[in-house]
Design an enzyme around this catalytic site. Sequence first.
Site, short mmCIF file in Angstrom:
data_model
loop_
_atom_site.label_atom_id
_atom_site.label_comp_id
_atom_site.label_asym_id
_atom_site.label_seq_id
_atom_site.Cartn_x
_atom_site.Cartn_y
_atom_site.Cartn_z
N LYS A 185 0.90 -1.18 0.00
CA LYS A 185 0.00 0.00 0.00
C LYS A 185 0.93 1.22 0.00
CE LYS A 185 -1.95 3.10 1.80
NZ LYS A 185 -1.70 4.48 1.33
N GLU B 195 9.35 16.85 14.66
CA GLU B 195 9.89 16.56 13.33
C GLU B 195 9.27 17.51 12.30
OE1 GLU B 195 8.72 12.93 11.21
OE2 GLU B 195 10.84 12.57 10.77
N CYS C 152 14.13 10.73 6.90
CA CYS C 152 13.87 10.34 8.30
C CYS C 152 15.12 10.46 9.16
CB CYS C 152 13.33 8.92 8.36
SG CYS C 152 14.37 7.72 7.55
N GLU D 74 9.07 1.70 11.39
CA GLU D 74 10.16 2.63 11.09
C GLU D 74 9.54 4.01 11.05
OE1 GLU D 74 13.13 1.55 10.89
OE2 GLU D 74 13.08 -0.51 10.19
P1 NAD Z 1 2.37 8.83 6.97
O1 NAD Z 1 2.43 8.16 8.29
O2 NAD Z 1 1.46 9.98 6.79
O3 NAD Z 1 1.95 7.80 5.82
C1 NAD Z 1 2.70 6.62 5.59
C2 NAD Z 1 1.78 5.57 4.99
O4 NAD Z 1 0.82 5.18 5.97
C3 NAD Z 1 0.99 6.02 3.78
O5 NAD Z 1 0.97 4.97 2.84
C4 NAD Z 1 -0.38 6.26 4.35
O6 NAD Z 1 -1.42 6.13 3.41
C5 NAD Z 1 -0.47 5.17 5.40
N1 NAD Z 1 -1.46 5.39 6.47
C6 NAD Z 1 -1.87 6.57 7.00
N2 NAD Z 1 -2.79 6.33 7.96
C7 NAD Z 1 -2.94 5.00 8.07
C8 NAD Z 1 -3.74 4.15 8.88
N3 NAD Z 1 -4.58 4.64 9.80
N4 NAD Z 1 -3.64 2.81 8.72
C9 NAD Z 1 -2.80 2.29 7.80
N5 NAD Z 1 -2.03 3.05 6.98
C10 NAD Z 1 -2.09 4.39 7.12
O7 NAD Z 1 3.87 9.22 6.62
P2 NAD Z 1 4.39 10.08 5.40
O8 NAD Z 1 3.99 11.50 5.64
O9 NAD Z 1 4.00 9.40 4.13
O10 NAD Z 1 5.98 9.92 5.55
C11 NAD Z 1 6.79 10.78 6.28
C12 NAD Z 1 7.13 10.15 7.63
O11 NAD Z 1 7.79 8.91 7.44
C13 NAD Z 1 8.12 10.99 8.45
O12 NAD Z 1 7.69 11.02 9.79
C14 NAD Z 1 9.43 10.23 8.34
O13 NAD Z 1 10.34 10.45 9.39
C15 NAD Z 1 8.94 8.82 8.29
N6 NAD Z 1 9.96 7.95 7.71
C16 NAD Z 1 10.63 7.07 8.53
C17 NAD Z 1 11.63 6.25 8.01
C18 NAD Z 1 12.36 5.27 8.88
O14 NAD Z 1 12.97 4.36 8.34
N7 NAD Z 1 12.35 5.40 10.19
C19 NAD Z 1 11.94 6.33 6.65
C20 NAD Z 1 11.24 7.23 5.86
C21 NAD Z 1 10.24 8.03 6.39
#
Ligand code: NAD
Length: 503
Positions: free
Chosen positions: A189, A396, A298, A264
């Site tokens: 997804k 963040e 991240c 993550e």
């Molecule tokens: P997000 O949490 O908004 O979305 C990530 C994914 O989760 C998307 O596919 C979204 O559709 C899905 N999602 C959202 N709500 C959900 C729910 N209730 N149930 C299931 N899925 C759901 O994150 P983003 O804005 O896309 O990405 C940025 C974030 O990701 C930042 O906080 C960044 O630090 C983090 N990040 C972490 C790492 C790591 O390895 N630690 C790597 C890259 C990004």
Amino acid sequence: MAQKTDVKIQAVHQKLDDIQLYINGQFVDGEAGTTFENVNPFTNDVINQVAEGRREDIDKAVTAAKKAFDEGPWGSMKLKERMTYIDRIADLIDEEIEEIAILESLDTGLPISQTRKMTARAAENFRFYSRMVQSIHYESYPVDNEFINYTVYKPLGVVGLITPWNSPLMLSTWKVAPALATGNTVILKPAELAPLTANKLAAIIDKAGLPEGVFNVVHGFGETAGASLVAHPDVAAISFTGETVTGSTIIKNAADNLKKTSMELGGKSPLIVFDDADLDRALDAAVWGIFSFNGERCTANSRVFLHKNIKDKFIEALKQRVQNIRIGDPMDPSTQLGPLIDKGHYNKVTGYIELAKEEGCEVFQGEVPEDVKAGNFVPPTLLLNARNDMRVCQEEIFGPVMAVIEFETEEEVIRMANDVKYGLAGYVWTNDIKRGHRVAQAVDAGMLWVNAQNVRDLRIPFGGTKYSGIGREGGHYAILEFYTEPKVIHVSISDHHIPQFGK
Ligand code: NAD
């Protein structure tokens, strides 16, 4: 359509064909027939429409993936044969690096010079896991002359992979590659803000000839498609990368059917520069670490701690770099900083810059050229005179914004580095070898680099502590600790004593 900022631009911003879901080896529309718009961060024009998956599409994909796992050849095929498919995926990505990098830059605004490398890395992720899975050895525990106990690691079944929009292809392949290589079937997804390369991956996997149902892509929103995947009883595990709050919601929802999860999450990583450090290299690393990937990274060093003896000199050098970073069209190979993913994220990041002023920071920024102002550009930004307890140092921001904080002693900087809810990464710059190790060991984070930028060794355990995540992926951790279930088999090799109740 889009502005061309440089004659070296090799690709144009264009409209693309609409994209569908990929379920059971077919590209299909969503059951409800609805779509959502995919927008170009550089122009804010619509790139295409994306089929919107919902619960019924997740159900369809899970049914296909479960059938492929239970009845298909994927899990039972000889390891070497399965790995030829994995290697073939890597080869096909390599053959199309330029086209994939263009799609990724179009979708995310990430500079093409960076998406080319990320795409090559995506191919390497498949090769790496093909090698790794073939080299894994299991344990055996001989017990005197009575037993041999040995472990085997079995694939989990259907796994759900939920990914974010920053570096979409590379991040998803960290999950897809080990999940498939270990014999699971997969539903990806992808993030709704950057869906293009997930479909490209589906097309490549289709071309590689994987059996139908082994790999599926369901686009859609988190609260509908994502949540349905998490709730589905036939999905054995969810590997998630994204925001901390989303991760927490997913863990709560996954608890209903005791699903295994890997998290993550976000970060607010420190980069610490002592006064004996190689300042030129520390400067290169600090600037790259926050302004690469448009700051949407991240592991970005969003808090930089400078020793008071070198602070002024270092800040002067930072200011020069910030003014010289090349802001522009992501398709231009000379661009170093592109636009943020969408208007909503632009508003969040610029809101934090306003907050920094209210909290008492001096804000120093580069300048966005007039001809790219249609994009979601935030210039490289320094928050000077920052204090670690300010909100801009605790939350963040996920953009090209670096807070600069002064320190005097080692104890003080360790305390400040750890005084934050996140614990993903950290960077220490010093030429005192003992101090380098000492500080790296004292900073609460999953990954520390000493006198180095964030060079990723695929064998390391990747992940964070505190609010930055739970569990580790990467290397053999992904294989042995997440995408498989260890099973122990106890074998008697003698007539050991068995109590004879009722005899
Ligand atoms: P997000 O949490 O908004 O979305 C990530 C994914 O989760 C998307 O596919 C979204 O559709 C899905 N999602 C959202 N709500 C959900 C729910 N209730 N149930 C299931 N899925 C759901 O994150 P983003 O804005 O896309 O990405 C940025 C974030 O990701 C930042 O906080 C960044 O630090 C983090 N990040 C972490 C790492 C790591 O390895 N630690 C790597 C890259 C990004």
